[in-house]
Design an enzyme around this catalytic site. Structure first.
Site, PDB file in Angstrom:
ATOM      1  N   ARG A  69       0.969  -1.086  -0.419  1.00 14.27           N
ATOM      2  CA  ARG A  69       0.124   0.624   0.646  1.00 14.27           C
ATOM      3  C   ARG A  69       0.482   1.525   0.051  1.00 14.27           C
ATOM      4  O   ARG A  69       0.650   2.423  -0.037  1.00 14.27           O
ATOM      5  CB  ARG A  69      -0.401  -0.106   1.476  1.00 14.27           C
ATOM      6  CG  ARG A  69      -2.086  -0.616   0.810  1.00 14.27           C
ATOM      7  CD  ARG A  69      -2.927  -1.315   2.044  1.00 14.27           C
ATOM      8  NE  ARG A  69      -3.527  -0.181   2.794  1.00 14.27           N
ATOM      9  CZ  ARG A  69      -3.625  -0.263   3.742  1.00 14.27           C
ATOM     10  NH1 ARG A  69      -3.690  -0.920   4.396  1.00 14.27           N
ATOM     11  NH2 ARG A  69      -4.744   1.119   4.391  1.00 14.27           N
ATOM     12  N   HIS A 117      -6.218   8.182  12.317  1.00 13.83           N
ATOM     13  CA  HIS A 117      -6.263   6.362  11.917  1.00 13.83           C
ATOM     14  C   HIS A 117      -4.595   6.331  11.748  1.00 13.83           C
ATOM     15  O   HIS A 117      -4.715   5.213  11.187  1.00 13.83           O
ATOM     16  CB  HIS A 117      -7.160   5.090  11.109  1.00 13.83           C
ATOM     17  CG  HIS A 117      -7.965   5.862  11.686  1.00 13.83           C
ATOM     18  ND1 HIS A 117      -9.461   5.808  10.717  1.00 13.83           N
ATOM     19  CD2 HIS A 117      -8.567   5.811  12.445  1.00 13.83           C
ATOM     20  CE1 HIS A 117     -10.279   5.333  11.444  1.00 13.83           C
ATOM     21  NE2 HIS A 117     -10.255   5.342  12.584  1.00 13.83           N
ATOM     22  N   GLY A 186     -16.398  11.327   1.463  1.00 13.48           N
ATOM     23  CA  GLY A 186     -16.034  10.200   0.909  1.00 13.48           C
ATOM     24  C   GLY A 186     -15.378   9.073   1.808  1.00 13.48           C
ATOM     25  O   GLY A 186     -14.620   8.477   2.091  1.00 13.48           O
ATOM     26  N   SER A 188     -17.336   5.558   4.469  1.00 14.74           N
ATOM     27  CA  SER A 188     -18.822   5.776   4.756  1.00 14.74           C
ATOM     28  C   SER A 188     -19.490   5.778   5.560  1.00 14.74           C
ATOM     29  O   SER A 188     -20.806   5.472   6.231  1.00 14.74           O
ATOM     30  CB  SER A 188     -18.699   3.746   4.686  1.00 14.74           C
ATOM     31  OG  SER A 188     -17.869   3.266   5.438  1.00 14.74           O
TER      32      SER A 188
HETATM   33  C1  BJW Z   1     -16.348   8.492  -3.359  1.00 10.56           C
HETATM   34  C2  BJW Z   1     -15.544   8.039  -4.138  1.00 10.56           C
HETATM   35  C3  BJW Z   1     -14.912   9.870  -4.832  1.00 10.56           C
HETATM   36  C4  BJW Z   1     -15.740   6.454  -3.331  1.00 10.56           C
HETATM   37  N1  BJW Z   1     -15.875  11.044  -3.990  1.00 10.56           N
HETATM   38  N2  BJW Z   1     -16.611   9.432  -2.225  1.00 10.56           N
HETATM   39  C5  BJW Z   1     -19.464   1.651  18.351  1.00 10.56           C
HETATM   40  C6  BJW Z   1     -20.744   1.595  17.525  1.00 10.56           C
HETATM   41  C7  BJW Z   1     -19.719  -0.379  16.575  1.00 10.56           C
HETATM   42  C8  BJW Z   1     -18.641  -0.336  16.354  1.00 10.56           C
HETATM   43  C9  BJW Z   1     -18.019  -0.034  17.819  1.00 10.56           C
HETATM   44  C10 BJW Z   1     -18.426   1.312  17.905  1.00 10.56           C
HETATM   45  N3  BJW Z   1     -16.963   1.463  19.066  1.00 10.56           N
HETATM   46  C11 BJW Z   1     -15.735   1.220  18.621  1.00 10.56           C
HETATM   47  C12 BJW Z   1     -16.339  -0.132  17.222  1.00 10.56           C
HETATM   48  C13 BJW Z   1     -15.446  -1.225  17.164  1.00 10.56           C
HETATM   49  C14 BJW Z   1     -14.872  -0.490  15.178  1.00 10.56           C
HETATM   50  C15 BJW Z   1     -15.997  -0.524  14.562  1.00 10.56           C
HETATM   51  O1  BJW Z   1     -15.572   0.882  14.415  1.00 10.56           O
HETATM   52  N4  BJW Z   1     -16.358  -1.399  13.825  1.00 10.56           N
HETATM   53  C16 BJW Z   1     -17.416  -0.939  13.594  1.00 10.56           C
HETATM   54  C17 BJW Z   1     -16.989  -1.090  11.429  1.00 10.56           C
HETATM   55  C18 BJW Z   1     -18.355  -1.445  13.128  1.00 10.56           C
HETATM   56  N5  BJW Z   1     -13.327   0.366  16.374  1.00 10.56           N
HETATM   57  C19 BJW Z   1     -12.685   0.289  16.758  1.00 10.56           C
HETATM   58  O2  BJW Z   1     -12.274  -0.948  16.999  1.00 10.56           O
HETATM   59  C20 BJW Z   1     -11.767   1.124  16.947  1.00 10.56           C
HETATM   60  N6  BJW Z   1     -10.953   0.931  18.270  1.00 10.56           N
HETATM   61  C21 BJW Z   1     -11.672   1.449  19.228  1.00 10.56           C
HETATM   62  O3  BJW Z   1     -13.158   1.807  19.015  1.00 10.56           O
HETATM   63  O4  BJW Z   1     -11.172   1.354  20.216  1.00 10.56           O
HETATM   64  C22 BJW Z   1     -12.117   1.565  21.328  1.00 10.56           C
HETATM   65  C23 BJW Z   1     -11.484  -0.052  22.101  1.00 10.56           C
HETATM   66  C24 BJW Z   1     -11.046   0.052  22.618  1.00 10.56           C
HETATM   67  C25 BJW Z   1     -10.564  -1.609  23.094  1.00 10.56           C
HETATM   68  C26 BJW Z   1     -11.221  -2.638  22.171  1.00 10.56           C
HETATM   69  C27 BJW Z   1     -12.594  -1.981  22.073  1.00 10.56           C
HETATM   70  C28 BJW Z   1     -12.957  -1.069  21.515  1.00 10.56           C
HETATM   71  C29 BJW Z   1     -10.847   1.676  15.837  1.00 10.56           C
HETATM   72  C30 BJW Z   1     -11.182   2.172  13.916  1.00 10.56           C
HETATM   73  C31 BJW Z   1      -9.708   1.380  13.296  1.00 10.56           C
HETATM   74  C32 BJW Z   1     -10.241   1.762  11.715  1.00 10.56           C
HETATM   75  N7  BJW Z   1      -9.010   0.670  11.113  1.00 10.56           N
HETATM   76  C33 BJW Z   1      -9.020   1.000   9.788  1.00 10.56           C
HETATM   77  C34 BJW Z   1      -7.414   0.578   9.164  1.00 10.56           C
HETATM   78  C35 BJW Z   1      -6.432   2.094   9.042  1.00 10.56           C
HETATM   79  C36 BJW Z   1      -5.289   1.484   9.114  1.00 10.56           C
HETATM   80  C37 BJW Z   1      -4.798   0.806   7.527  1.00 10.56           C
HETATM   81  O5  BJW Z   1      -5.165   2.048   6.216  1.00 10.56           O
HETATM   82  O6  BJW Z   1      -4.921  -0.510   6.679  1.00 10.56           O
HETATM   83  O7  BJW Z   1      -9.466   2.382   8.900  1.00 10.56           O
HETATM   84  S1  BJW Z   1     -10.499   0.127   9.114  1.00 10.56           S
HETATM   85  C38 BJW Z   1     -10.800   1.428   8.098  1.00 10.56           C
HETATM   86  O8  BJW Z   1     -11.664   2.287   7.957  1.00 10.56           O
HETATM   87  C39 BJW Z   1     -10.005   2.550   8.267  1.00 10.56           C
HETATM   88  C40 BJW Z   1     -10.875   4.540   7.572  1.00 10.56           C
HETATM   89  O9  BJW Z   1      -9.992   4.901   7.824  1.00 10.56           O
HETATM   90  C41 BJW Z   1     -11.898   3.021   8.217  1.00 10.56           C
HETATM   91  C42 BJW Z   1     -13.137   4.330   7.441  1.00 10.56           C
HETATM   92  O10 BJW Z   1     -13.135   4.134   6.184  1.00 10.56           O
HETATM   93  P1  BJW Z   1     -13.628   5.357   5.242  1.00 10.56           P
HETATM   94  O11 BJW Z   1     -12.589   6.083   5.294  1.00 10.56           O
HETATM   95  O12 BJW Z   1     -15.134   5.201   5.284  1.00 10.56           O
HETATM   96  O13 BJW Z   1     -13.743   4.031   3.418  1.00 10.56           O
HETATM   97  P2  BJW Z   1     -14.923   3.241   3.202  1.00 10.56           P
HETATM   98  O14 BJW Z   1     -14.225   2.552   1.708  1.00 10.56           O
HETATM   99  O15 BJW Z   1     -15.908   3.162   4.118  1.00 10.56           O
HETATM  100  O16 BJW Z   1     -15.656   4.621   1.982  1.00 10.56           O
HETATM  101  C43 BJW Z   1     -16.012   5.074   1.455  1.00 10.56           C
HETATM  102  C44 BJW Z   1     -16.552   6.438   0.813  1.00 10.56           C
HETATM  103  O17 BJW Z   1     -16.391   6.299   0.080  1.00 10.56           O
HETATM  104  C45 BJW Z   1     -17.826   5.299   0.358  1.00 10.56           C
HETATM  105  O18 BJW Z   1     -18.685   5.921   1.660  1.00 10.56           O
HETATM  106  C46 BJW Z   1     -18.402   5.573  -1.098  1.00 10.56           C
HETATM  107  O19 BJW Z   1     -19.197   5.678  -2.150  1.00 10.56           O
HETATM  108  C47 BJW Z   1     -17.362   6.579  -1.237  1.00 10.56           C
HETATM  109  N8  BJW Z   1     -16.655   7.494  -2.458  1.00 10.56           N
HETATM  110  N9  BJW Z   1     -15.406   7.458  -4.244  1.00 10.56           N
HETATM  111  C48 BJW Z   1     -17.178  10.664  -2.915  1.00 10.56           C
HETATM  112  N10 BJW Z   1     -14.938   9.730  -5.324  1.00 10.56           N
END
Ligand code: BJW
Ligand code: ZN
Length: 247
Positions: A69, A117, A186, A188
């Site tokens: 990446r 992140h 951009g 979700s």
């Molecule tokens: C366009 C386009 C164009 C395309 N123009 N638009 C509360 C409720 C439920 C669950 C939880 C909660 N609290 C915590 C959780 C658990 C978990 C979580 O959220 N899970 C859910 C998935 C259900 N969260 C965590 O674990 C977090 N930590 C935490 O809560 O700590 C407390 C804790 C400690 C100990 C025990 C338990 C809890 C940490 C979350 C870390 C996320 N990490 C990642 C990876 C980073 C490293 C890497 O890159 O490898 O971060 S996951 C991944 O998702 C990455 C992103 O930043 C993140 C968000 O994704 P994003 O950016 O939204 O991308 P997409 O692909 O989802 O969406 C793209 C969008 O673009 C789409 O909508 C398209 O339509 C659009 N698009 N082209 C405009 N041209």
């Protein structure tokens, strides 16, 4: 594109803007998103790679995934969406609150950035926490080891189950709450706690403008949803701002 008048009025009077961004803003630079039809995680399960246990069980595999990446990120350039956000600094106090780890906002010239992140360029030792820039690491096959203690070196990104960096989270949240307009571009908006930021901004009185190619979990919550590519929409917003702020 004709924008809604209510939004144009807000844009005219606004002083502070926040851009809360996700992977979609970098899609037009050629970096795959996580979810959606072209998302990388349709092919790879996130829980297999983006968590600490996976890294400890198979550090070489996870390191190679990040190296791959990084190569993609190094070959790409910021797109018109990133540049337009930086361009808006001429007219507003702009803060970027990004979930992305790709550095493209910085490379486009944005000055105030909170990275929720982490950042793919930085790494640290899982044992002694010593930081390493990529340039400090010898090119090895598989995961490198710490020069001080021999521990495994991991990317400084936030994996599932890990806490977000407190200063970045607090800074991002405060800026969003104090903003006049909070753009959500951009993303979700399904990953927490990051996804609480625009919701809390709205509760604090900010006007929420979503920019996405399709509806998301946030759409019902937004004051205005603009459907289209961020690399096309945000430059149009910059043009409107130029007109509004010079009239
Ligand atoms: C366009 C386009 C164009 C395309 N123009 N638009 C509360 C409720 C439920 C669950 C939880 C909660 N609290 C915590 C959780 C658990 C978990 C979580 O959220 N899970 C859910 C998935 C259900 N969260 C965590 O674990 C977090 N930590 C935490 O809560 O700590 C407390 C804790 C400690 C100990 C025990 C338990 C809890 C940490 C979350 C870390 C996320 N990490 C990642 C990876 C980073 C490293 C890497 O890159 O490898 O971060 S996951 C991944 O998702 C990455 C992103 O930043 C993140 C968000 O994704 P994003 O950016 O939204 O991308 P997409 O692909 O989802 O969406 C793209 C969008 O673009 C789409 O909508 C398209 O339509 C659009 N698009 N082209 C405009 N041209
Ligand atoms: Zn170490």
């Amino acid at each position: 594109m004709i924008f809604k008048q209510e939004f144009l009025d807000k844009l005219k009077s606004a002083k502070r803007l926040v851009f809360f961004t996700g992977a979609g803003i970098s899609a037009e630079s050629g970096i795959a998103t996580f979810r959606g039809k072209d998302g990388i995680w349709n092919k790879m399960k996130p829980e297999e790679l983006a968590n600490f246990n996976a890294f400890m069980q198979n550090p070489d595999l996870v390191w190679e995934w990040y190296q791959h990446r990084r190569e993609i990120v190094h070959k790409t350039e910021p797109n018109p969406g990133h540049f337009a956000i930086a361009g808006l600094e001429k007219y507003y106090d702009v803060t970027v609150v990004t979930q992305n780890i790709d550095n493209l906002h910085r490379r486009a010239g944005s000055k105030k950035i909170y990275e929720l992140h982490g950042n793919i360029e930085r790494n640290f030792c899982v044992e002694c926490k010593q930081y390493y820039d990529l340039s400090d690491l010898d090119k090895t096959e598989g995961v490198p080891h710490c020069k001080k203690c021999g521990g495994l070196i991991r990317p400084d990104v936030v994996w599932f189950g890990e806490f977000l960096p407190q200063e970045e989270l607090n800074g991002g949240e405060t800026s969003a709450k104090q903003s006049d307009i909070c753009f959500v571009a951009g993303t979700s908006a399904v990953v927490y706690p990051a996804a609480y930021i625009p919701m809390n901004a709205k509760r604090a009185g900010s006007y929420i403008v979503e920019i996405n190619i399709e509806p998301t979990d946030l759409t019902n919550y937004a004051d205005y949803s603009i459907f289209g590519k961020s690399g096309e929409i945000i430059p149009l917003i910059l043009k409107e701002a130029e007109k509004l702020k010079s009239s």
